[in-house]
Enzyme design. Structure first.
Site, mmCIF file in Angstrom:
data_model
loop_
_atom_site.group_PDB
_atom_site.id
_atom_site.type_symbol
_atom_site.label_atom_id
_atom_site.label_comp_id
_atom_site.label_asym_id
_atom_site.label_seq_id
_atom_site.Cartn_x
_atom_site.Cartn_y
_atom_site.Cartn_z
ATOM 1 N N ALA A 1 0.835 -1.201 0.000
ATOM 2 C CA ALA A 1 0.000 0.000 0.000
ATOM 3 C C ALA A 1 0.869 1.249 0.000
ATOM 4 O O ALA A 1 1.395 1.667 1.033
ATOM 5 C CB ALA A 1 -0.919 -0.025 1.225
ATOM 6 N N THR B 1 0.051 4.027 -2.757
ATOM 7 C CA THR B 1 -0.733 5.127 -3.335
ATOM 8 C C THR B 1 -1.806 5.623 -2.356
ATOM 9 O O THR B 1 -2.430 4.831 -1.650
ATOM 10 C CB THR B 1 -1.408 4.641 -4.634
ATOM 11 O OG1 THR B 1 -0.397 4.086 -5.475
ATOM 12 C CG2 THR B 1 -2.107 5.770 -5.364
ATOM 13 N N GLU B 2 -2.010 6.927 -2.355
ATOM 14 C CA GLU B 2 -3.033 7.549 -1.503
ATOM 15 C C GLU B 2 -3.952 8.399 -2.375
ATOM 16 O O GLU B 2 -3.570 8.766 -3.493
ATOM 17 C CB GLU B 2 -2.352 8.450 -0.461
ATOM 18 C CG GLU B 2 -1.403 7.667 0.416
ATOM 19 C CD GLU B 2 -0.845 8.498 1.566
ATOM 20 O OE1 GLU B 2 -1.069 9.729 1.595
ATOM 21 O OE2 GLU B 2 -0.193 7.895 2.432
ATOM 22 N N PRO B 3 -5.118 8.754 -1.843
ATOM 23 C CA PRO B 3 -6.001 9.613 -2.655
ATOM 24 C C PRO B 3 -5.279 10.874 -3.129
ATOM 25 O O PRO B 3 -5.503 11.336 -4.247
ATOM 26 C CB PRO B 3 -7.144 9.947 -1.689
ATOM 27 C CG PRO B 3 -7.187 8.777 -0.750
ATOM 28 C CD PRO B 3 -5.764 8.327 -0.587
ATOM 29 N N THR C 1 -4.089 -3.387 -4.900
ATOM 30 C CA THR C 1 -4.282 -4.733 -5.451
ATOM 31 C C THR C 1 -4.270 -5.756 -4.317
ATOM 32 O O THR C 1 -3.447 -5.653 -3.404
ATOM 33 C CB THR C 1 -3.136 -5.032 -6.455
ATOM 34 O OG1 THR C 1 -3.174 -4.046 -7.479
ATOM 35 C CG2 THR C 1 -3.260 -6.414 -7.058
ATOM 36 N N GLU D 1 10.195 -4.884 -10.527
ATOM 37 C CA GLU D 1 8.755 -4.603 -10.503
ATOM 38 C C GLU D 1 8.273 -4.070 -11.854
ATOM 39 O O GLU D 1 7.166 -4.361 -12.287
ATOM 40 C CB GLU D 1 8.432 -3.639 -9.357
ATOM 41 C CG GLU D 1 8.565 -4.354 -8.011
ATOM 42 C CD GLU D 1 8.683 -3.424 -6.826
ATOM 43 O OE1 GLU D 1 8.265 -2.260 -6.924
ATOM 44 O OE2 GLU D 1 9.205 -3.877 -5.783
ATOM 45 N N GLY E 1 -13.921 -6.578 -35.994
ATOM 46 C CA GLY E 1 -15.172 -5.887 -36.306
ATOM 47 C C GLY E 1 -16.036 -5.746 -35.054
ATOM 48 O O GLY E 1 -15.515 -5.613 -33.935
ATOM 49 N N ASN F 1 3.675 5.544 -17.410
ATOM 50 C CA ASN F 1 4.655 5.558 -18.500
ATOM 51 C C ASN F 1 5.357 6.914 -18.620
ATOM 52 O O ASN F 1 6.500 6.992 -19.080
ATOM 53 C CB ASN F 1 3.976 5.149 -19.812
ATOM 54 C CG ASN F 1 3.769 3.636 -19.872
ATOM 55 O OD1 ASN F 1 3.984 2.940 -18.872
ATOM 56 N ND2 ASN F 1 3.366 3.131 -21.027
ATOM 57 N N GLU F 2 4.683 7.974 -18.158
ATOM 58 C CA GLU F 2 5.341 9.297 -18.171
ATOM 59 C C GLU F 2 6.506 9.286 -17.164
ATOM 60 O O GLU F 2 7.592 9.803 -17.453
ATOM 61 C CB GLU F 2 4.340 10.398 -17.817
ATOM 62 C CG GLU F 2 3.253 10.620 -18.874
ATOM 63 C CD GLU F 2 2.216 9.505 -18.929
ATOM 64 O OE1 GLU F 2 1.881 8.939 -17.868
ATOM 65 O OE2 GLU F 2 1.748 9.188 -20.036
HETATM 66 C C1 LIG Z 1 -5.612 -1.402 -11.323
HETATM 67 C C2 LIG Z 1 -4.647 -0.642 -10.442
HETATM 68 C C3 LIG Z 1 -3.957 -1.333 -9.457
HETATM 69 C C4 LIG Z 1 -3.079 -0.645 -8.601
HETATM 70 N N1 LIG Z 1 -2.427 -1.326 -7.582
HETATM 71 C C5 LIG Z 1 -1.708 -0.635 -6.674
HETATM 72 C C6 LIG Z 1 -1.143 -1.287 -5.518
HETATM 73 O O1 LIG Z 1 -1.264 -2.510 -5.348
HETATM 74 N N2 LIG Z 1 -0.482 -0.536 -4.610
HETATM 75 C C7 LIG Z 1 -0.320 0.818 -4.752
HETATM 76 O O2 LIG Z 1 0.288 1.424 -3.894
HETATM 77 N N3 LIG Z 1 -0.812 1.457 -5.850
HETATM 78 C C8 LIG Z 1 -1.510 0.775 -6.799
HETATM 79 N N4 LIG Z 1 -2.038 1.425 -7.896
HETATM 80 C C9 LIG Z 1 -1.849 2.856 -8.019
HETATM 81 C C10 LIG Z 1 -0.894 3.262 -9.128
HETATM 82 O O3 LIG Z 1 0.415 2.860 -8.823
HETATM 83 C C11 LIG Z 1 -1.042 4.782 -9.303
HETATM 84 O O4 LIG Z 1 -2.341 5.004 -9.836
HETATM 85 C C12 LIG Z 1 0.014 5.368 -10.214
HETATM 86 O O5 LIG Z 1 1.278 5.334 -9.576
HETATM 87 C C13 LIG Z 1 -0.295 6.839 -10.597
HETATM 88 O O6 LIG Z 1 -0.595 7.610 -9.481
HETATM 89 P P1 LIG Z 1 -1.927 8.528 -9.480
HETATM 90 O O7 LIG Z 1 -3.065 7.634 -9.814
HETATM 91 O O8 LIG Z 1 -1.977 9.252 -8.198
HETATM 92 O O9 LIG Z 1 -1.725 9.532 -10.672
HETATM 93 P P2 LIG Z 1 -0.959 10.954 -10.613
HETATM 94 O O10 LIG Z 1 0.350 10.766 -9.946
HETATM 95 O O11 LIG Z 1 -1.904 11.964 -10.063
HETATM 96 O O12 LIG Z 1 -0.722 11.228 -12.151
HETATM 97 C C14 LIG Z 1 -1.736 11.785 -13.006
HETATM 98 C C15 LIG Z 1 -1.100 12.043 -14.369
HETATM 99 O O13 LIG Z 1 -0.021 12.970 -14.227
HETATM 100 C C16 LIG Z 1 1.159 12.421 -14.752
HETATM 101 N N5 LIG Z 1 2.322 12.849 -13.989
HETATM 102 C C17 LIG Z 1 2.489 12.825 -12.637
HETATM 103 N N6 LIG Z 1 3.716 13.256 -12.308
HETATM 104 C C18 LIG Z 1 4.352 13.532 -13.475
HETATM 105 C C19 LIG Z 1 5.657 14.009 -13.807
HETATM 106 N N7 LIG Z 1 6.578 14.253 -12.877
HETATM 107 N N8 LIG Z 1 5.964 14.193 -15.112
HETATM 108 C C20 LIG Z 1 5.047 13.925 -16.081
HETATM 109 N N9 LIG Z 1 3.806 13.467 -15.825
HETATM 110 C C21 LIG Z 1 3.465 13.268 -14.541
HETATM 111 C C22 LIG Z 1 0.972 10.914 -14.670
HETATM 112 O O14 LIG Z 1 1.833 10.228 -15.567
HETATM 113 C C23 LIG Z 1 -0.496 10.776 -15.002
HETATM 114 O O15 LIG Z 1 -0.668 10.777 -16.378
HETATM 115 C C24 LIG Z 1 -2.874 0.750 -8.777
HETATM 116 C C25 LIG Z 1 -3.555 1.420 -9.797
HETATM 117 C C26 LIG Z 1 -4.432 0.739 -10.622
HETATM 118 C C27 LIG Z 1 -5.160 1.490 -11.707
#
Ligand SMILES: Cc1cc2nc3c(=O)[nH]c(=O)nc-3n(C[C@H](O)[C@H](O)[C@H](O)COP(=O)(O)OP(=O)(O)OC[C@H]3O[C@@H](n4cnc5c(N)ncnc54)[C@H](O)[C@@H]3O)c2cc1C
Length: 390
Positions: free
Chosen positions: A136, A138-140, A170, A255, A352, A379-380
């Site tokens: 865990a 990621t946070e809101p 996950t 990873e 199709g 990917n960014e």
């Molecule tokens: C199906 C799923 C499973 C997941 N499982 C896990 C898990 O098990 N544990 C966990 O901790 N997390 C998990 N995640 C979270 C995931 O790792 C995050 O969603 C991801 O790291 C992106 O963070 P964010 O959603 O806060 O997006 P943000 O960080 O808010 O990014 C939003 C957009 O801004 C872009 N951006 C941000 N910073 C930059 C920068 N410096 N330069 C250019 N672009 C940038 C991003 O590329 C993206 O396009 C999961 C997510 C999904 C969808």
């Protein structure tokens, strides 16, 4: 058309990573997915998680934590076994099982940074499937910028008290234990603030949200986790205080490889399905695969898949030699997840209208694949990492 019935085409780029023991293991994994997982896909999607006993079945067959040392219940095998497990999941077109995160990420943290007591306490139960785990981070309020996490762990007597919440986790719904990234320092931001804690799901104040409604990967239990004054004993700190960020870096290349591996195999499966479909489906009195556009599209996709396969298997060799750079792994994750998205999009087009119907594996692959460009670092962020190496 049923998923799980197809293998990559035999005449793709030949590979040379595996020996006979690997091949025998692959057969076991393939049968497990065919027998235990594929028939239950719809059930998992409806309930938004796999059955708990699927983990025990996988554990009994030695499919969990197999790279962990034997004294902790693993099989002590190389990471090619992890690669096989992930590839077979992709060939079965399964997106519900979260075994790889448990076996190839969480177990590594405990094995790399836990003391003997922690390893003996956790890894055997993880290998048997008795204990399901999550990581865990990621946070809101923050994902890409990990150093900005706000979930805090504050020392209080013999305990730490954890407050905060995590999102998109996950295995979150079924997990019995999560490694939780917490802020333990005073500064507003900064890598020295982060520490990792082992948090058991039955601790008072630890609660889980319902599985989140995702556009794809619907059988995978992705959840919010909440920590309301959760007390954990000080020995639940994993590794050293304030070293969380550095510990998270250790296996980062691997990873990213996990995502690249599932995308590569997913693209091979989608491609194989589509080649078959283009032979079976007729329009204007002949198979759609005979039109020049179809043949050229399939030729282009095959070329891209083979190029990525060569790069990925080379990265895997470097990984086995413990010589894989973060930049090369980031390139594999970014390029191969992009390639997978392109492949499923073009393959769907060749199907199709049927490609838009969920009972067709290509439709599920189309929606399931999308998350790969987002998680394990977007990917960014991968491009950021690559650019830093220049
Ligand atoms: C199906 C799923 C499973 C997941 N499982 C896990 C898990 O098990 N544990 C966990 O901790 N997390 C998990 N995640 C979270 C995931 O790792 C995050 O969603 C991801 O790291 C992106 O963070 P964010 O959603 O806060 O997006 P943000 O960080 O808010 O990014 C939003 C957009 O801004 C872009 N951006 C941000 N910073 C930059 C920068 N410096 N330069 C250019 N672009 C940038 C991003 O590329 C993206 O396009 C999961 C997510 C999904 C969808």
């Amino acid at each position: 058309m049923q998923s799980g019935a197809i293998r990559p085409l035999a005449n793709m780029l030949p590979r040379n990573l595996f020996n006979e023991e690997h091949d025998a293991f692959r057969e076991t994994v393939r049968k497990f997915y065919e027998k235990e997982v594929v028939p239950n896909t719809e059930k998992y999607e409806q309930q938004q998680h796999v059955d708990r006993d699927l983990w025990n079945k996988a554990g009994a067959l030695g499919l969990l934590c197999c790279t962990m040392p034997e004294q902790y219940g693993g099989s002590g095998v190389d990471r090619l076994y992890s690669m096989i497990l992930i590839e077979e999941q992709a060939y079965a077109m399964d997106s519900a099982t979260g075994f790889s995160l448990h076996s190839d990420i969480v177990a590594n943290y405990i094995n790399n940074f836990g003391n003997e007591e922690k390893k003996l306490k956790w890894i055997p139960k993880m290998a048997s499937g008795e204990t399901i785990t999550a990581i865990a981070m990621t946070e809101p309020g923050t994902g890409s910028d990990l150093q900005a996490v706000r979930t805090s762990a504050v020392a209080d007597g013999d305990d730490y008290v954890i407050n905060g919440s995590k999102i998109f986790i996950t295995n979150g719904y079924l997990c019995d234990m999560a490694i939780v990234v917490c802020k333990t320092g005073d500064a507003e931001k900064g890598s020295a603030n982060l520490s990792l804690f082992i948090v058991e799901a039955n601790r008072a104040g630890f609660s889980k949200g319902k599985p989140l409604h995702k556009i794809g990967m619907k059988g995978q239990d992705t959840c919010e986790l909440f920590f309301d004054n959760v007390r954990v004993p000080k020995e639940n700190l994993l590794g050293m205080l304030g070293m969380g960020f550095i510990m998270l870096m250790k296996e980062l290349a691997w990873e990213r490889m996990l995502v690249a591996i599932i995308c590569q195999a997913g693209a091979e499966a989608a491609f194989a399905h589509t080649v078959q479909y283009s032979k079976d489906r007729k329009a204007f009195g002949k198979p759609i695969g005979t039109f020049q556009n179809s043949r050229f599209k399939l030729a282009e996709l095959r070329t891209e898949i083979d190029f990525c396969r060569a790069y990925l298997d080379r990265c895997m060799q470097l990984q086995l030699e413990e010589n894989l750079g973060i930049d090369a792994a980031a390139a594999a994750k970014y390029k191969i997840s992009d390639m997978f998205s392109k492949v499923v999009d073009e393959c769907l087009q060749l199907h199709g209208g049927y490609g838009y119907m969920l009972e067709y594996p290509i439709a599920r692959a189309y929606i399931d694949n999308r998350a790969n460009r987002i998680y394990a670092g977007t990917n960014e962020i991968m491009k950021e990492l690559i650019s830093r190496s220049l």
